[in-house]
Write a protein that holds these residues in place. Structure first.
Motif, short mmCIF file in Angstrom:
data_model
loop_
_atom_site.label_atom_id
_atom_site.label_comp_id
_atom_site.label_asym_id
_atom_site.label_seq_id
_atom_site.Cartn_x
_atom_site.Cartn_y
_atom_site.Cartn_z
N ASP A 110 0.83 -1.21 0.00
CA ASP A 110 0.00 0.00 0.00
C ASP A 110 0.86 1.26 0.00
O ASP A 110 0.58 2.22 -0.72
N ASP A 111 1.93 1.25 0.81
CA ASP A 111 2.83 2.41 0.87
C ASP A 111 3.51 2.65 -0.48
O ASP A 111 3.62 3.79 -0.94
N LEU A 112 3.97 1.57 -1.12
CA LEU A 112 4.65 1.71 -2.41
C LEU A 112 3.69 2.22 -3.49
O LEU A 112 4.06 3.08 -4.29
N VAL A 113 2.48 1.70 -3.51
CA VAL A 113 1.50 2.15 -4.50
C VAL A 113 1.18 3.63 -4.29
O VAL A 113 1.10 4.41 -5.25
N THR A 154 10.22 -1.80 -9.54
CA THR A 154 11.02 -3.01 -9.30
C THR A 154 10.70 -3.59 -7.93
O THR A 154 10.50 -4.81 -7.79
N GLU A 155 10.65 -2.74 -6.91
CA GLU A 155 10.34 -3.21 -5.56
C GLU A 155 8.92 -3.79 -5.49
O GLU A 155 8.69 -4.82 -4.87
N LEU A 156 7.97 -3.14 -6.17
CA LEU A 156 6.61 -3.68 -6.21
C LEU A 156 6.56 -5.04 -6.89
O LEU A 156 5.89 -5.95 -6.41
N ASP A 157 7.27 -5.17 -8.01
CA ASP A 157 7.31 -6.46 -8.71
C ASP A 157 7.84 -7.56 -7.80
O ASP A 157 7.28 -8.66 -7.74
N GLU A 158 8.92 -7.27 -7.08
CA GLU A 158 9.51 -8.26 -6.18
C GLU A 158 8.55 -8.59 -5.04
O GLU A 158 8.41 -9.76 -4.66
N LEU A 159 7.88 -7.59 -4.51
CA LEU A 159 6.94 -7.81 -3.41
C LEU A 159 5.73 -8.63 -3.86
O LEU A 159 5.32 -9.58 -3.19
N VAL A 160 5.19 -8.30 -5.02
CA VAL A 160 4.01 -9.01 -5.53
C VAL A 160 4.33 -10.47 -5.80
O VAL A 160 3.46 -11.33 -5.65
#
Length: 183
Positions: A110-113, A154-160
């Motif tokens: 949520d924070d990243l989005v 990139t961080e979102l992709d890794e997290l997802v």
């Protein structure tokens, strides 16, 4: 973490304290007071003063925290439906740690989005400048924002990649898809 049973609070705190900063209470009013200081919330439905239902509703209304409900009943049979996960008491250490991990990953998502959305708005504002001939390739501020966005993606992709179906369900439950908007 908020639970009406001080022994439960002590036990769960001991399981979490080595890996996380933990705030605990047995009182609903205290739980509401510390909401702004936590990343994830575990709340018992039977808190003293403000009921767990009130606390849980407040958390969901603000959509500011990832939350799990602690309860003695089987999941799905509770009187109130929340978008939160449910931990059935007595809670095992393994299920507690897994749930907290899920909650923190969802909160990070949520924070990243939210940060991506803010940076996208900033990019759009720079691109829309009409006062001079804006050249994205030559604008250092624009380049910095674009680099930060690329890092966030990139961080979102890794997290997802770590999400399971419950994480995806939780992420989309908080969206306002289909909600009527005022005319």
């Amino acid at each position: 973490m908020a639970d009406s049973d001080s022994e439960v609070v002590t036990r769960l705190r001991s399981w979490l304290a080595g890996d996380y900063r933990v705030e605990t209470t047995t009182d609903g009013d205290d739980a509401l007071a510390i909401l702004g200081d936590v990343d994830a919330t575990l709340v018992d439905r039977d808190l003293k003063t403000a009921s767990g239902t009130v606390v849980a509703s407040e958390i969901e209304r603000n959509a500011a925290h990832a939350m799990a409900i602690l309860q003695y009943t089987e999941p799905g049979t509770e009187r109130y439906r929340f978008t939160a996960d449910a931990l059935v008491k007595p809670v095992s250490k393994k299920s507690l740690l897994e749930t907290v991990d899920h909650l923190l990953r969802r909160a990070r998502y949520d924070d990243l989005v939210a940060e991506c959305a803010t940076l996208a708005v900033e990019c759009g504002a720079l691109e829309a400048r009409t006062d001079s001939g804006f050249e994205p390739e030559a604008d250092e501020e624009y380049a910095d924002i674009r680099r930060r966005l690329a890092d966030l993606f990139t961080e979102l992709d890794e997290l997802v990649r770590t999400f399971d179906r419950d994480d995806f369900r939780a992420a989309f439950m908080t969206c306002d898809f289909g909600r009527n908007t005022p005319s």
